[in-house]
Design a protein around this motif. Structure first.
Motif, short mmCIF file in Angstrom:
data_model
loop_
_atom_site.label_atom_id
_atom_site.label_comp_id
_atom_site.label_asym_id
_atom_site.label_seq_id
_atom_site.Cartn_x
_atom_site.Cartn_y
_atom_site.Cartn_z
N VAL A 1 0.84 -1.20 0.00
CA VAL A 1 0.00 0.00 0.00
C VAL A 1 0.87 1.26 0.00
O VAL A 1 0.61 2.20 -0.74
CB VAL A 1 -0.96 -0.01 1.20
N ASP B 1 2.12 2.31 -3.38
CA ASP B 1 1.16 3.01 -4.22
C ASP B 1 0.87 4.43 -3.73
O ASP B 1 0.63 5.32 -4.52
CB ASP B 1 -0.15 2.23 -4.30
N LEU B 2 0.86 4.61 -2.41
CA LEU B 2 0.54 5.94 -1.87
C LEU B 2 1.67 6.94 -2.07
O LEU B 2 1.43 8.10 -2.37
CB LEU B 2 0.20 5.83 -0.38
N PRO C 1 -6.12 6.74 -4.21
CA PRO C 1 -5.51 5.77 -3.28
C PRO C 1 -5.55 6.23 -1.82
O PRO C 1 -5.73 5.42 -0.91
CB PRO C 1 -4.07 5.64 -3.77
N TRP C 2 -5.40 7.53 -1.58
CA TRP C 2 -5.42 8.04 -0.21
C TRP C 2 -6.81 7.92 0.41
O TRP C 2 -6.95 7.56 1.58
CB TRP C 2 -4.96 9.50 -0.18
N ALA D 1 -7.42 4.29 1.10
CA ALA D 1 -6.66 3.88 2.28
C ALA D 1 -7.33 4.35 3.56
O ALA D 1 -7.34 3.62 4.56
CB ALA D 1 -5.23 4.43 2.20
N TYR E 1 -11.39 1.34 -4.01
CA TYR E 1 -10.59 1.81 -5.14
C TYR E 1 -11.39 1.75 -6.44
O TYR E 1 -11.38 2.68 -7.23
CB TYR E 1 -9.30 0.99 -5.25
#
Length: 84
Positions: free
Chosen positions: A30, A33-34, A50-51, A54, A78
């Motif tokens: 993760v 990707d962030l 993505p944020w 998350a 997502y």
């Protein structure tokens, strides 16, 4: 199969330490990707997806404390955010 006389049991501390491997691997994926240098190149919304996903996974993690539900909810968040 190993005979009973040769079996060895791990100490509780080692067993607990091994239990941290799946969450650590998941967090590394993760984080990759962030924290990407080109995340916002496609636009602000594409960089925030993505944020936001998350953040939703963190809420699910606090509520369920289940790795399976975190994975499933992260994928769903997502996909839904990508369709918006």
């Amino acid at each position: 199969m190993v005979p009973r006389s040769v079996r060895r049991w791990l100490s509780p501390r080692v067993t607990e330490a091994l239990g941290y491997i799946p969450p650590a691997a998941f967090a590394a994926l993760v984080a990759n990707d962030l924290i990407s240098p080109g995340a916002f190149d496609a636009g602000l919304w594409q960089g925030l997806i993505p944020w936001i996903a998350a953040a939703g996974v963190v809420a699910v993690a606090i509520k369920t404390k289940s790795m399976l539900w975190c994975c499933v909810s992260g994928i769903v968040f997502y996909i839904v955010l990508s369709l918006v």
